[in-house]
Motif scaffolding. Structure first.
Motif, PDB file in Angstrom:
ATOM      1  N   ARG A  50     -33.494 -43.117 -46.849  1.00  0.00           N
ATOM      2  CA  ARG A  50     -33.226 -44.244 -45.965  1.00  0.00           C
ATOM      3  C   ARG A  50     -34.132 -44.175 -44.743  1.00  0.00           C
ATOM      4  O   ARG A  50     -34.405 -43.084 -44.221  1.00  0.00           O
ATOM      5  CB  ARG A  50     -31.763 -44.214 -45.526  1.00  0.00           C
ATOM      6  N   PRO A  51     -34.616 -45.321 -44.243  1.00  0.00           N
ATOM      7  CA  PRO A  51     -35.483 -45.302 -43.064  1.00  0.00           C
ATOM      8  C   PRO A  51     -34.833 -44.688 -41.830  1.00  0.00           C
ATOM      9  O   PRO A  51     -35.531 -44.195 -40.938  1.00  0.00           O
ATOM     10  CB  PRO A  51     -35.812 -46.778 -42.842  1.00  0.00           C
ATOM     11  N   ASP A  52     -33.496 -44.719 -41.761  1.00  0.00           N
ATOM     12  CA  ASP A  52     -32.827 -44.156 -40.594  1.00  0.00           C
ATOM     13  C   ASP A  52     -32.475 -42.684 -40.774  1.00  0.00           C
ATOM     14  O   ASP A  52     -31.814 -42.093 -39.914  1.00  0.00           O
ATOM     15  CB  ASP A  52     -31.565 -44.964 -40.249  1.00  0.00           C
ATOM     16  N   ALA A  53     -32.909 -42.074 -41.862  1.00  0.00           N
ATOM     17  CA  ALA A  53     -32.663 -40.643 -42.076  1.00  0.00           C
ATOM     18  C   ALA A  53     -33.492 -39.819 -41.104  1.00  0.00           C
ATOM     19  O   ALA A  53     -34.591 -40.210 -40.696  1.00  0.00           O
ATOM     20  CB  ALA A  53     -32.999 -40.255 -43.514  1.00  0.00           C
ATOM     21  N   SER A  54     -32.971 -38.662 -40.722  1.00  0.00           N
ATOM     22  CA  SER A  54     -33.695 -37.721 -39.863  1.00  0.00           C
ATOM     23  C   SER A  54     -34.201 -36.559 -40.709  1.00  0.00           C
ATOM     24  O   SER A  54     -33.555 -36.156 -41.679  1.00  0.00           O
ATOM     25  CB  SER A  54     -32.777 -37.183 -38.749  1.00  0.00           C
ATOM     26  N   VAL A  55     -35.352 -36.027 -40.332  1.00  0.00           N
ATOM     27  CA  VAL A  55     -35.953 -34.924 -41.068  1.00  0.00           C
ATOM     28  C   VAL A  55     -36.293 -33.805 -40.084  1.00  0.00           C
ATOM     29  O   VAL A  55     -36.970 -34.043 -39.080  1.00  0.00           O
ATOM     30  CB  VAL A  55     -37.221 -35.365 -41.824  1.00  0.00           C
ATOM     31  N   TYR A  56     -35.811 -32.598 -40.362  1.00  0.00           N
ATOM     32  CA  TYR A  56     -36.084 -31.435 -39.526  1.00  0.00           C
ATOM     33  C   TYR A  56     -36.829 -30.405 -40.366  1.00  0.00           C
ATOM     34  O   TYR A  56     -36.312 -29.921 -41.368  1.00  0.00           O
ATOM     35  CB  TYR A  56     -34.770 -30.837 -39.009  1.00  0.00           C
ATOM     36  N   LEU A  67     -30.944 -28.190 -34.471  1.00  0.00           N
ATOM     37  CA  LEU A  67     -31.007 -29.420 -35.242  1.00  0.00           C
ATOM     38  C   LEU A  67     -30.474 -30.603 -34.457  1.00  0.00           C
ATOM     39  O   LEU A  67     -29.587 -30.449 -33.606  1.00  0.00           O
ATOM     40  CB  LEU A  67     -30.180 -29.268 -36.525  1.00  0.00           C
ATOM     41  N   PRO A  68     -30.992 -31.797 -34.754  1.00  0.00           N
ATOM     42  CA  PRO A  68     -30.355 -32.991 -34.194  1.00  0.00           C
ATOM     43  C   PRO A  68     -28.962 -33.121 -34.790  1.00  0.00           C
ATOM     44  O   PRO A  68     -28.732 -32.721 -35.927  1.00  0.00           O
ATOM     45  CB  PRO A  68     -31.276 -34.134 -34.652  1.00  0.00           C
ATOM     46  N   PRO A  69     -28.020 -33.657 -34.044  1.00  0.00           N
ATOM     47  CA  PRO A  69     -26.656 -33.766 -34.575  1.00  0.00           C
ATOM     48  C   PRO A  69     -26.589 -34.754 -35.729  1.00  0.00           C
ATOM     49  O   PRO A  69     -27.364 -35.713 -35.795  1.00  0.00           O
ATOM     50  CB  PRO A  69     -25.847 -34.264 -33.373  1.00  0.00           C
ATOM     51  N   CYS A  70     -25.670 -34.494 -36.649  1.00  0.00           N
ATOM     52  CA  CYS A  70     -25.391 -35.456 -37.715  1.00  0.00           C
ATOM     53  C   CYS A  70     -24.575 -36.598 -37.108  1.00  0.00           C
ATOM     54  O   CYS A  70     -23.455 -36.376 -36.641  1.00  0.00           O
ATOM     55  CB  CYS A  70     -24.591 -34.801 -38.846  1.00  0.00           C
ATOM     56  N   GLU A  71     -25.136 -37.786 -37.094  1.00  0.00           N
ATOM     57  CA  GLU A  71     -24.467 -38.927 -36.480  1.00  0.00           C
ATOM     58  C   GLU A  71     -24.359 -40.064 -37.486  1.00  0.00           C
ATOM     59  O   GLU A  71     -25.334 -40.409 -38.159  1.00  0.00           O
ATOM     60  CB  GLU A  71     -25.225 -39.398 -35.243  1.00  0.00           C
ATOM     61  N   GLY A  72     -23.182 -40.653 -37.582  1.00  0.00           N
ATOM     62  CA  GLY A  72     -22.979 -41.764 -38.499  1.00  0.00           C
ATOM     63  C   GLY A  72     -23.134 -41.318 -39.934  1.00  0.00           C
ATOM     64  O   GLY A  72     -22.892 -40.164 -40.293  1.00  0.00           O
ATOM     65  N   ASP A  73     -23.581 -42.249 -40.762  1.00  0.00           N
ATOM     66  CA  ASP A  73     -23.738 -41.928 -42.182  1.00  0.00           C
ATOM     67  C   ASP A  73     -25.192 -41.736 -42.579  1.00  0.00           C
ATOM     68  O   ASP A  73     -25.503 -41.591 -43.754  1.00  0.00           O
ATOM     69  CB  ASP A  73     -23.097 -43.015 -43.052  1.00  0.00           C
ATOM     70  N   ALA A  74     -26.119 -41.740 -41.602  1.00  0.00           N
ATOM     71  CA  ALA A  74     -27.532 -41.528 -41.906  1.00  0.00           C
ATOM     72  C   ALA A  74     -27.771 -40.050 -42.206  1.00  0.00           C
ATOM     73  O   ALA A  74     -27.359 -39.183 -41.428  1.00  0.00           O
ATOM     74  CB  ALA A  74     -28.409 -41.973 -40.744  1.00  0.00           C
ATOM     75  N   PRO A  75     -28.422 -39.711 -43.328  1.00  0.00           N
ATOM     76  CA  PRO A  75     -28.637 -38.297 -43.670  1.00  0.00           C
ATOM     77  C   PRO A  75     -29.561 -37.591 -42.687  1.00  0.00           C
ATOM     78  O   PRO A  75     -30.466 -38.213 -42.111  1.00  0.00           O
ATOM     79  CB  PRO A  75     -29.295 -38.375 -45.055  1.00  0.00           C
ATOM     80  N   THR A  76     -29.326 -36.315 -42.483  1.00  0.00           N
ATOM     81  CA  THR A  76     -30.242 -35.440 -41.756  1.00  0.00           C
ATOM     82  C   THR A  76     -30.690 -34.347 -42.715  1.00  0.00           C
ATOM     83  O   THR A  76     -29.879 -33.526 -43.142  1.00  0.00           O
ATOM     84  CB  THR A  76     -29.583 -34.820 -40.515  1.00  0.00           C
TER      85      THR A  76
END
Length: 250
Positions: A50-56, A67-76
């Motif tokens: 998903r475009p709103d997913a975060s990648v570390y 890590l950035p926090p897991c927020e909402g339903d967007a995957p990290t």
């Protein structure tokens, strides 16, 4: 699409992995020899995130996991270059253990390993990295890749299995939901109701919803192949349009 055209995996298997990435499932791709294409395939699969997913991206030895926090339903996604002790940029031992602990907190792991079977992946994780059996099931998909030669001596790569893991109390459960038939160079995937149920349950989907979304993505990928859509940017644009997004320049 170039990977599909080479025969490394089928559109159906690619559609399964698409849904896994899209829904933030953890995954390890494994092959024994170097240069097998593990990282290439995993990178290609990120087109389905998903475009709103975060990648570390982890840094190997000395990683702090800030890590950035897991927020909402967007995957990290926690991107580990490789689970291996070969180089300092890879992860091993306590860093692998920490990655598996973080999966229990909602993060998703994407990585590669040197192994040619699902059993080999699990053995390295449990016996050599001391990952508790209770945490193994947080790794949703294990995808071993066969590298060898076909009948005329040409080098080939084939996804030999797709295994689904899930937590089961102090241990884990394992389901083989796709395989490569070496005799006639053919893939089998989701041939039984139990296999369909295992994937749908692991992705948190109803079976009918899962099969409907799977068929849509499988047909979409087959259409890309039929239309010779092979360049990365073209594929990315088509995938985003399929998902209802637009590719923003820059």
């Amino acid at each position: 699409t170039q990977i599909l055209r080479s025969g490394t995996l089928s559109p159906r298997i690619a559609a399964i992995l698409w849904l896994a990435i899209e829904r933030g499932a953890s995954m390890v791709l494994a092959a024994d020899p170097p240069g097998a294409g593990k990282t290439t395939i995993l990178t290609a699969l990120l087109a389905f995130a998903r475009p709103d997913a975060s990648v570390y991206f982890t840094r190997g030895w000395g990683e702090t996991f800030r890590l950035p926090p897991c927020e909402g339903d967007a995957p990290t996604f926690i991107m580990v270059n490789e689970i291996s002790d070969h180089l300092p940029v890879y992860s091993w031992g306590p860093y692998v253990q920490r990655s598996f602990e973080l999966m229990a907190d909602g993060y998703a792991l994407l990585s590669t390993m040197h192994a040619d079977t699902t059993e080999g992946v699990i053995e390295q994780l449990t016996d050599e990295n001391d990952v508790p059996a209770a945490n193994i099931g947080h790794l949703a998909f294990v995808v071993p890749i066969y590298v060898g030669a076909n009948g005329d001596g040409r080098r080939i790569r084939r996804v030999s299995e797709v295994a689904v893991l899930e937590p089961l109390g102090a241990s884990y459960d394992r389901h083989s939901i796709a395989s490569w038939q070496r005799e006639d160079d053919r893939f089998e995937a989701l041939r039984t109701p139990a296999q369909i149920n295992a994937v749908a349950r692991r992705l948190g989907m109803a079976e009918d919803e899962f099969m409907e979304e799977l068929h849509r993505r499988e047909q979409f990928l087959e259409a890309l192949l039929a239309e010779d859509v092979l360049e990365m940017e073209q594929v990315q644009r088509r995938v985003l349009a399929f998902l209802g997004y637009e590719l923003v320049e820059g």
